[in-house]
Scaffold this motif. Structure first.
Motif, PDB file in Angstrom:
ATOM      1  N   ARG A 297      -5.506  17.396   8.212  1.00 61.32           N
ATOM      2  CA  ARG A 297      -5.103  17.760   9.584  1.00 61.32           C
ATOM      3  C   ARG A 297      -3.838  18.628   9.571  1.00 61.32           C
ATOM      4  O   ARG A 297      -3.680  19.487  10.435  1.00 61.32           O
TER       5      ARG A 297
ATOM      6  N   VAL B 136      -7.790  -0.802  -5.665  1.00 61.50           N
ATOM      7  CA  VAL B 136      -7.294   0.540  -5.336  1.00 61.50           C
ATOM      8  C   VAL B 136      -6.510   1.112  -6.515  1.00 61.50           C
ATOM      9  O   VAL B 136      -6.694   2.267  -6.908  1.00 61.50           O
TER      10      VAL B 136
ATOM     11  N   GLY C 253       5.697   5.233  17.118  1.00 57.51           N
ATOM     12  CA  GLY C 253       4.533   4.349  17.221  1.00 57.51           C
ATOM     13  C   GLY C 253       4.129   3.728  15.901  1.00 57.51           C
ATOM     14  O   GLY C 253       3.052   3.144  15.786  1.00 57.51           O
TER      15      GLY C 253
ATOM     16  N   GLN D 126      -6.866  12.398   4.991  1.00 52.99           N
ATOM     17  CA  GLN D 126      -7.115  12.860   6.366  1.00 52.99           C
ATOM     18  C   GLN D 126      -5.866  13.504   6.962  1.00 52.99           C
ATOM     19  O   GLN D 126      -5.948  14.533   7.631  1.00 52.99           O
TER      20      GLN D 126
ATOM     21  N   ASP E 272      -5.231   4.807   2.736  1.00 51.43           N
ATOM     22  CA  ASP E 272      -6.578   5.358   2.911  1.00 51.43           C
ATOM     23  C   ASP E 272      -6.613   6.595   3.798  1.00 51.43           C
ATOM     24  O   ASP E 272      -7.639   7.271   3.856  1.00 51.43           O
ATOM     25  N   ARG E 273      -5.561   6.850   4.563  1.00 47.92           N
ATOM     26  CA  ARG E 273      -5.582   7.974   5.490  1.00 47.92           C
ATOM     27  C   ARG E 273      -4.766   9.175   4.999  1.00 47.92           C
ATOM     28  O   ARG E 273      -4.616  10.160   5.728  1.00 47.92           O
TER      29      ARG E 273
ATOM     30  N   ARG F 100      -4.790  22.192   9.208  1.00 48.56           N
ATOM     31  CA  ARG F 100      -5.886  22.670  10.042  1.00 48.56           C
ATOM     32  C   ARG F 100      -5.394  23.638  11.113  1.00 48.56           C
ATOM     33  O   ARG F 100      -4.284  23.497  11.615  1.00 48.56           O
TER      34      ARG F 100
ATOM     35  N   ILE G 237      -8.803   2.091  -9.386  1.00 47.21           N
ATOM     36  CA  ILE G 237      -9.495   3.358  -9.116  1.00 47.21           C
ATOM     37  C   ILE G 237      -8.533   4.538  -9.299  1.00 47.21           C
ATOM     38  O   ILE G 237      -8.916   5.585  -9.816  1.00 47.21           O
TER      39      ILE G 237
ATOM     40  N   GLU H  11       1.244  13.432  15.520  1.00 46.26           N
ATOM     41  CA  GLU H  11       0.043  12.625  15.269  1.00 46.26           C
ATOM     42  C   GLU H  11       0.256  11.700  14.068  1.00 46.26           C
ATOM     43  O   GLU H  11       0.769  12.098  13.031  1.00 46.26           O
ATOM     44  N   LEU H  12      -0.161  10.455  14.270  1.00 44.90           N
ATOM     45  CA  LEU H  12       0.107   9.384  13.310  1.00 44.90           C
ATOM     46  C   LEU H  12      -1.150   8.990  12.535  1.00 44.90           C
ATOM     47  O   LEU H  12      -2.227   8.837  13.117  1.00 44.90           O
ATOM     48  N   PHE H  13      -0.973   8.821  11.231  1.00 48.41           N
ATOM     49  CA  PHE H  13      -2.018   8.284  10.362  1.00 48.41           C
ATOM     50  C   PHE H  13      -1.428   7.106   9.623  1.00 48.41           C
ATOM     51  O   PHE H  13      -0.335   7.213   9.064  1.00 48.41           O
ATOM     52  N   TRP H  14      -2.150   5.999   9.600  1.00 47.53           N
ATOM     53  CA  TRP H  14      -1.622   4.789   8.985  1.00 47.53           C
ATOM     54  C   TRP H  14      -2.470   4.388   7.786  1.00 47.53           C
ATOM     55  O   TRP H  14      -3.690   4.323   7.885  1.00 47.53           O
TER      56      TRP H  14
ATOM     57  N   PHE I 132       3.721   1.125  13.063  1.00 54.73           N
ATOM     58  CA  PHE I 132       3.634  -0.334  13.099  1.00 54.73           C
ATOM     59  C   PHE I 132       3.346  -0.914  11.716  1.00 54.73           C
ATOM     60  O   PHE I 132       3.168  -2.119  11.550  1.00 54.73           O
TER      61      PHE I 132
ATOM     62  N   TYR J 170       0.811  -1.219   0.000  1.00 59.99           N
ATOM     63  CA  TYR J 170       0.000   0.000   0.000  1.00 59.99           C
ATOM     64  C   TYR J 170       0.846   1.271   0.000  1.00 59.99           C
ATOM     65  O   TYR J 170       0.309   2.368  -0.204  1.00 59.99           O
TER      66      TYR J 170
END
Lengths: 196, 196
Positions: free
Chosen positions: A193, A71, A166, A189, A185-186, A196, A74, A179-182, A168, A14
């Motif tokens: 952020r 994916v 953090g 987002q 798909d994120r 923001r 698309i 701040e973590l986004f995994w 993984f 991914y």
């Protein structure tokens, strides 16, 4: 200017669509991306896993390839399931760290395309050599440098930093706040952020 | 009319936003949803896992709660992290199967709200009793029926069918063709495929 760290592993399926999409989406939201290659293997092992979750959990692994195919469809990305998974990505990661930050995205996308669009094995020296040559680099010199202790250590430090954050799995996106986004798909987002 | 099977587990965190969103999105795309509660525990065990992946992989589990908080915020859903995870969901699942298909969505949403918005433990008889009463059911009669062998067997059959379909997590969405989509993030894709 808002910044986003993009943590990626060359063996990670991914991370391929994420690598292909991130600069376009980041430019549209005026976010600057730092490309941070590292190795997921040591992180998995430190967390008690000796293989990719997609191999340890077979049903999920099988589904993953089907999902990734959709994916990519698309997103209008070529996709070919590689013969081996996961591929040994350590040399590719060292090469990416050797390059200037500005050159890292183009090289990284080329590696992902070789692996997931053309079905090549990025563990093979000649595959990486071909990529470097096509991009106009002195492939032999870079591959020799990739074996130096300093670059090996740099990759270890980056991998330890990923673990500290953090992380993984990959792709992961980390804001300046930590701040973590995994996950691919994120990405949207994380960018939303970041500004923001 | 296109149909979509919505496979869910009452202990599953991401099934909560999926359950709250699915009827609105399905109506907008003219898809009919069949709500199919089952138990993920036996599926995990058959695949060699003795706990939720979110407990087996601690870093991922911690991240999951943060991610779910953000997902609920974006969707405008209340969220409260439950004290216990995963909660024992077998009685809730049997109750859902006991109800008419038409009544299942409302009951299921009420269970998810109790668990993930109000911090209640759905393993407790009085919590389920309260939900049934608020919805106007004869709670004592339904809870007695939920202990009957026929409904236990129905839940086992549904769980076996989920496994046969290749389901390994929830929420999962399955088209009439058998094509599988996993995760709250894939609800839109599943609906788009269902009407294609």
């Amino acid at each position: 200017v808002a910044k986003l760290d993009f943590w990626y592993e060359f063996a990670s399926p991914y991370s391929y669509p994420a690598a292909m999409r991130i600069e376009r989406l980041a430019k549209a939201t005026d976010v600057v991306v730092a490309w941070r290659p590292f190795l997921l293997g040591p992180v998995f092992r430190a967390q008690g896993f000796n293989d990719s979750p997609f191999n340890l959990h077979r049903a999920k692994g099988e589904y993953m390839w089907r999902d990734l195919t959709r994916v990519c469809e698309i997103e209008g990305l070529e996709f070919m399931r590689p013969a081996h998974f996961p591929q040994k990505s350590v040399v590719a990661a060292r090469l990416a760290l050797l390059l200037d930050e500005a050159a890292r995205p183009e090289f990284s996308r080329a590696v992902y395309l070789a692996e997931f669009a053309e079905g090549e094995d990025i563990a093979k020296r000649e595959v990486l050599e071909g990529i470097l040559q096509r991009l106009g680099y002195d492939a032999a010199a870079l591959l020799a440098n990739a074996g130096e202790p300093a670059i090996k250590e740099k990759l270890r430090v980056e991998t330890a930093e990923a673990e500290r954050l953090g992380i993984f799995g990959t792709p992961s996106f980390v804001l300046e706040s930590g701040e973590l986004f995994w996950g691919n798909d994120r990405l949207e987002q994380a960018l939303a952020r970041a500004i923001r």
